[in-house]
Design a protein around this motif. Structure first.
Motif, PDB file in Angstrom:
ATOM      1  N   ASN A 240      88.121  56.870  61.976  1.00  0.00           N
ATOM      2  CA  ASN A 240      87.919  55.431  63.398  1.00  0.00           C
ATOM      3  C   ASN A 240      88.137  56.453  64.617  1.00  0.00           C
ATOM      4  O   ASN A 240      89.585  56.810  65.159  1.00  0.00           O
ATOM      5  CB  ASN A 240      88.348  54.057  63.406  1.00  0.00           C
ATOM      6  CG  ASN A 240      87.609  53.634  64.454  1.00  0.00           C
ATOM      7  OD1 ASN A 240      87.019  53.813  64.481  1.00  0.00           O
ATOM      8  ND2 ASN A 240      89.245  52.131  64.222  1.00  0.00           N
TER       9      ASN A 240
ATOM     10  N   LYS B 123      93.525  51.687  70.689  1.00  0.00           N
ATOM     11  CA  LYS B 123      95.023  50.863  70.206  1.00  0.00           C
ATOM     12  C   LYS B 123      95.805  51.417  71.025  1.00  0.00           C
ATOM     13  O   LYS B 123      96.038  52.834  71.625  1.00  0.00           O
ATOM     14  CB  LYS B 123      95.299  51.235  68.171  1.00  0.00           C
ATOM     15  CG  LYS B 123      94.793  50.827  67.659  1.00  0.00           C
ATOM     16  CD  LYS B 123      95.380  51.480  66.271  1.00  0.00           C
ATOM     17  CE  LYS B 123      94.888  50.287  65.138  1.00  0.00           C
ATOM     18  NZ  LYS B 123      94.739  49.213  65.188  1.00  0.00           N
TER      19      LYS B 123
ATOM     20  N   ASP C 117      88.072  48.457  66.675  1.00  0.00           N
ATOM     21  CA  ASP C 117      89.246  48.407  66.267  1.00  0.00           C
ATOM     22  C   ASP C 117      89.024  47.133  64.761  1.00  0.00           C
ATOM     23  O   ASP C 117      90.325  47.510  63.969  1.00  0.00           O
ATOM     24  CB  ASP C 117      90.673  47.872  66.817  1.00  0.00           C
ATOM     25  CG  ASP C 117      92.047  48.880  66.025  1.00  0.00           C
ATOM     26  OD1 ASP C 117      91.421  49.335  64.686  1.00  0.00           O
ATOM     27  OD2 ASP C 117      92.760  47.831  66.565  1.00  0.00           O
ATOM     28  N   ALA C 118      88.134  46.467  64.704  1.00  0.00           N
ATOM     29  CA  ALA C 118      88.043  46.019  62.985  1.00  0.00           C
ATOM     30  C   ALA C 118      86.939  46.851  62.227  1.00  0.00           C
ATOM     31  O   ALA C 118      86.068  46.570  62.310  1.00  0.00           O
ATOM     32  CB  ALA C 118      87.252  44.648  63.507  1.00  0.00           C
ATOM     33  N   GLU C 119      87.282  47.782  61.708  1.00  0.00           N
ATOM     34  CA  GLU C 119      86.872  49.008  61.699  1.00  0.00           C
ATOM     35  C   GLU C 119      86.591  48.881  60.057  1.00  0.00           C
ATOM     36  O   GLU C 119      85.969  49.399  58.938  1.00  0.00           O
ATOM     37  CB  GLU C 119      86.765  50.382  61.681  1.00  0.00           C
ATOM     38  CG  GLU C 119      87.928  51.292  61.034  1.00  0.00           C
ATOM     39  CD  GLU C 119      89.282  50.725  61.499  1.00  0.00           C
ATOM     40  OE1 GLU C 119      89.893  49.544  62.376  1.00  0.00           O
ATOM     41  OE2 GLU C 119      90.105  51.018  60.455  1.00  0.00           O
TER      42      GLU C 119
ATOM     43  N   ASP D 252      92.914  55.899  62.158  1.00  0.00           N
ATOM     44  CA  ASP D 252      92.329  54.666  62.759  1.00  0.00           C
ATOM     45  C   ASP D 252      93.325  54.692  63.554  1.00  0.00           C
ATOM     46  O   ASP D 252      93.944  54.001  64.451  1.00  0.00           O
ATOM     47  CB  ASP D 252      92.782  53.219  61.725  1.00  0.00           C
ATOM     48  CG  ASP D 252      92.326  52.234  62.581  1.00  0.00           C
ATOM     49  OD1 ASP D 252      91.326  52.589  63.468  1.00  0.00           O
ATOM     50  OD2 ASP D 252      92.705  51.149  62.529  1.00  0.00           O
TER      51      ASP D 252
HETATM   52 MN    MN Z   1      91.132  49.599  62.839  1.00  0.00          MN
END
Ligand code: MN
Ligand code: BES
Ligand code: ZN
Length: 511
Positions: free
Chosen positions: A332, A289, A359-361, A282
């Motif tokens: 991701n 991030k 990022d809210a995957e 991620d």
């Molecule tokens: Mn994430």
């Protein structure tokens, strides 16, 4: 998967002082005197342990240890004394951690035989079967190392750690033994989970995770594995999984493991779906991030792997309950083909989601997997995911968040947490939080407000469960051990394997 340290756990009837072994392990509480076993040993050792207590080098305080040597006066080369703390505070987890500490020390000291008499100090307080299980689990967990990429193999450690739980009383041995077998299966499954989770993103991508699941199923008669590849995901309109996977060269997958027990489940037991987040890495995607600690996001597949390992454990035990493991797997990454902030995605359920943060995957892939499980007539859906940093902010690294739409299921999970030593804390996920994830231009949006992020993430997942009873485990922060302790090695913890397995075992036992 080759384990560097091969472990064998047995039970054996033997007098403690006569027990021939590299290392005998005995516990001591900080109150109520030395206990029978220590007294018996001390008679042969000229009061060596009593002397340690007198000069206050070892009094049984929690997390303290001492070693005394047998010098030919007893069967053991050495005795490892472990402090167990106050007797009234002791639980099964005290025992599990003590066994783990002992196994850890045995590996460090290159012992080949380890004999445990830890249960002896607990006698009368705890159920023998449960004690056997906790000890066996602890042995596997404490001996574990992740070193498959260190080219100098084994670091001179013993390749085999022959472990036994000893007691002079054969009735005691008989009641410990079934628990020890179950604990060995669970401990091995959790170590399998740790190794798979510890493998980095360049080794485990979604197709590799799917292959690991297929390999697992091949070794287990009652488990069938089905893989949805990119084409099948598109045919099934699994838009959430496809969106998250679109930035990576490795195609996403949906892994389905169906466990059908040989023995018929008790009447009324529903099929349980276990759904695990399988983000193999991620980066955050376009909403990238920060660099600091991004490497740890290789562990963002920990929920998925907890599901695989739980299926392994219950299949090896032949547990009479139907379980469907559902694992969405994607990587991701940011790229020219990634999904982007602002995108509107139509998910498998038909619900549309406005993506406000790539990022809210986790919730984007889980919503497809949960809707799939709901469509397979699973009466209970339990999902497990390294879902939100917010959950870590709320609970630290001690407890997983537990959200649910059913109070009885909450109690069952809390009981499983207590029995397994994998702790949870009940948190809300109801209407207020659902309000936060309503979009003005789609059915839902994938982030809520700044506050209560663990709860709004759970509220998002809750929209996809249909009529099923549902529990969500947010294990962010529980998946990793950043600093090794006396009983846990660095890296993946395998969190969730004991919790989920225990939940299922308790269901079979109590309905
Ligand atoms: Mn994430
Ligand atoms: N995998 C992360 C959550 C996470 C963070 C796990 C830290 C373990 C340690 C998840 O995909 C994520 O990035 N969540 C975001 C959600 C936010 C964008 C709403 C987060 O927590 O910041
Ligand atoms: Zn994630």
């Amino acid at each position: 998967m080759r384990q560097i340290i091969d472990i064998d756990v047995k039970t054996r009837k033997a007098e403690f002082a006569r027990c021939k072994t590299d290392m005998l392990v005995v516990g001591r509480f900080s109150d109520g005197g030395p206990g029978e076993i220590i007294q018996a040993l001390d008679e042969k050792l000229d009061g060596a342990v009593a002397r340690l207590a007198r000069i206050r080098d070892f009094t049984g305080r929690p997390k303290t240890q001492a070693v005394v040597y047998g010098n030919g006066r007893i069967g053991a080369e050495r005795v490892l004394l472990l402090g167990l703390g106050e007797r009234k505070k002791a639980t099964l987890d005290t025992l599990r951690k003590a066994a783990a500490t002992a196994a850890n020390r045995a590996v460090e000291m290159k012992a080949k035989q380890l004999s445990l008499a830890l249960h002896g100090s607990f006698r009368g307080g705890l159920d023998a079967n449960a004690m056997g299980r906790a000890i066996a689990e602890g042995i596997y967990l404490g001996a574990y190392r992740y070193d498959e990429y260190i080219t100098e193999k084994g670091n001179g450690r013993s390749a085999l750690l022959a472990t036994e739980i000893v007691d002079p009383d054969s009735a005691q041995i008989r009641s410990l033994t079934p628990g020890v077998s179950a604990g060995a299966v669970i401990g091995r499954a959790q170590c399998y989970a740790r190794t798979l989770a510890n493998r980095p993103g360049n080794v485990i991508d979604p197709p590799a995770l799917a292959k690991a699941a297929q390999d697992l199923a091949r070794g287990l008669k009652a488990v069938r594995c089905t893989i949805f590849d990119g084409k099948k995901l598109r045919q099934n309109k699994m838009g959430g999984i496809l969106a998250v996977g679109s930035g990576s060269r490795s195609e996403p997958r949906l892994i389905v493991l169906k466990y059908t027990p040989r023995k018929r489940p008790a009447k009324g037991l529903p099929t349980i779906a276990l759904v695990g987040k399988g983000i193999t890495f991620d980066s955050g995607g376009i909403s990238i991030k920060p660099a600091q600690d991004m490497d740890q996001m290789k562990l963002d597949k920990s929920g998925a792997i907890a599901v695989l390992a739980t299926v392994r454990a219950i299949a090896e035990m032949g547990l009479p309950i139907q379980v469907l493991g559902v694992v969405p797997a994607a990587e991701n990454l940011p790229s020219g083909t990634s999904y982007r902030p602002g995108d509107i995605v139509t998910t498998y359920s038909g619900k549309t989601v406005e993506v406000l943060n790539t990022d809210a995957e986790g919730r984007m892939i889980l919503c497809d997997a949960i809707a799939y499980a709901a469509g397979q007539k699973c009466g209970v859906i339990v999902d497990i995911a390294t879902l939100t940093g917010a959950c870590m902010v709320a609970l630290g690294t001690y407890k997983a968040g537990l959200m649910s739409n059913d109070d009885a299921l909450v109690s069952q999970m809390e009981k499983a947490a207590e029995d397994s030593g994998e702790s949870v804390w009940h948190m809300p996920s109801g209407d207020e939080y659902a309000e936060e994830i309503k979009s003005k231009i789609a059915d839902l949006k994938n982030i809520g407000s700044r506050w209560g992020g663990a709860c709004s993430a759970a509220a998002f997942l809750r929209q996809f469960v249909g009529d099923a009873k549902w529990a969500h485990l947010d294990i962010a922060g529980m998946d990793i051990c950043a600093k090794p302790t006396e009983h846990t090695a660095l890296g993946s913890t395998g969190f969730g394997v004991r919790l989920l397995t225990t939940y299922l075992m308790n269901l079979v036992e109590n309905g």
